[in-house]
Design a protein around this motif. Structure first.
Motif, short mmCIF file in Angstrom:
data_model
loop_
_atom_site.label_atom_id
_atom_site.label_comp_id
_atom_site.label_asym_id
_atom_site.label_seq_id
_atom_site.Cartn_x
_atom_site.Cartn_y
_atom_site.Cartn_z
N LYS A 276 48.36 3.97 -28.36
CA LYS A 276 47.64 3.97 -27.08
C LYS A 276 48.61 4.14 -25.91
O LYS A 276 48.28 4.79 -24.92
N ALA A 277 49.77 3.55 -26.01
CA ALA A 277 50.74 3.58 -24.91
C ALA A 277 51.52 4.88 -24.85
O ALA A 277 52.20 5.13 -23.85
N GLY A 278 51.47 5.69 -25.89
CA GLY A 278 52.19 6.96 -25.89
C GLY A 278 53.70 6.80 -25.89
O GLY A 278 54.42 7.60 -25.27
N VAL A 279 54.21 5.80 -26.61
CA VAL A 279 55.65 5.58 -26.63
C VAL A 279 56.35 6.66 -27.45
O VAL A 279 55.77 7.24 -28.37
N ARG A 280 57.61 6.94 -27.11
CA ARG A 280 58.36 7.98 -27.81
C ARG A 280 58.86 7.51 -29.16
O ARG A 280 59.04 8.32 -30.08
N SER A 281 59.13 6.21 -29.30
CA SER A 281 59.53 5.67 -30.60
C SER A 281 59.20 4.19 -30.64
O SER A 281 59.11 3.52 -29.61
N PRO B 224 57.98 8.52 -34.31
CA PRO B 224 59.04 7.92 -35.13
C PRO B 224 59.02 6.40 -35.02
O PRO B 224 58.89 5.85 -33.92
N LEU B 225 59.16 5.73 -36.16
CA LEU B 225 59.17 4.28 -36.15
C LEU B 225 60.12 3.75 -37.20
O LEU B 225 60.52 4.48 -38.13
N GLN B 226 60.50 2.49 -37.03
CA GLN B 226 61.45 1.86 -37.95
C GLN B 226 61.28 0.35 -37.88
O GLN B 226 60.73 -0.20 -36.92
#
Length: 259
Positions: A210-215, A241-243
């Motif tokens: 929802k927030a449109g974060v880059r990672s 991308p996530l981790q």
């Protein structure tokens, strides 16, 4: 900005796993420590001189603040003690909470003003510190808790959820950030999690999308939770991308390239 994960265990620490503590540093400036839970101070010693570190607290649960009592001992009694006060910014009651943890006597509060210049967050009122601009957002977690939106000198934006349940404020906090460091304490099982306290992997992924974060970096995973299951839940909801962040990890937070 450079982010160093000093600890990322949720609620309690474990063997070789400190609780919440994140060192953030803009090039050419002294470092800022975000949260200082169980075991964090020992990890800090491997990366920075405690006498140069300013501190930001998201909230006053022990797993986010209690190791400041150890830092007070260092700053007062190490062979080269601190010669001045460092900024300490936290929720209302920070000086009393840390002073109570530091006191030698039950029922008394240590005066920490010799070591820290204590200030208190006000919702959405920005603080400038060591090359960083920090904007606090009050989020959905007891007691008074603030997520932090941190902008570096080059415009890079790091956001940190603190501890929170689902709320509109955490989405607004994270909006369009370059790295969203988001708690995901447990899996999405209503029987195992009370409401308005923490996020599941599913909810963390939904907030990031929802927030449109880059990672997205998932953190604050409690030791008895299946971290891989949390990662899978978030991956099902978030397309970027996530981790899972891990202790000792160093992440360079940079703004997107123009165009």
């Amino acid at each position: 900005m450079r982010l160093t994960v000093l600890g990322c265990a949720g609620s309690v620490n474990g063997p070789g796993a400190a609780c919440s503590g994140y060192l953030v540093q803009a090039e050419g400036f002294d470092p800022v420590l975000i949260d200082c839970g169980h075991g964090v101070f020992g990890e800090l010693l491997a990366h920075a001189d405690p006498n140069t570190v300013s501190v930001l607290l998201s909230h006053l649960h022990a797993d986010h603040c209690v190791d400041l009592a150890a830092m007070l001992v260092w700053r007062r009694w190490a062979p080269e003690p601190a010669t001045g006060r460092s900024p300490l910014v936290g929720p209302p009651g920070t000086a009393v909470r840390i002073g109570a943890a530091s006191s030698e006597y039950p029922g008394e509060v240590d005066d920490i003003s010799d070591t820290y210049d204590v200030q208190e967050w006000q919702d959405r009122r920005k603080v400038e510190l060591n090359g960083l601009v920090i904007e606090p957002f009050k989020v959905n977690h007891p007691p008074s808790t603030f997520g932090l939106r941190i902008t570096g000198p080059d415009g890079a934006v790091l956001t940190y959820s603190g501890d929170t349940g689902v709320c509109d404020e955490v989405v607004e906090l994270a909006r369009d950030s370059d790295l969203f460091l988001c708690e995901a304490s447990w899996t999405h099982d209503p029987e195992n999690r009370p409401p308005n306290l923490h996020l599941s992997g599913t909810e963390a992924g939904q907030v990031a999308q929802k927030a449109g974060v880059r990672s997205l970096g998932l953190t604050h995973i409690v030791p008895w939770t299946d971290a891989d299951a949390i990662l899978d839940e978030a991956r099902a909801e978030y397309t970027g991308p996530l981790q899972l962040v891990h202790q000792g990890q160093v992440i360079e937070v940079r703004p997107p390239f123009p165009g």
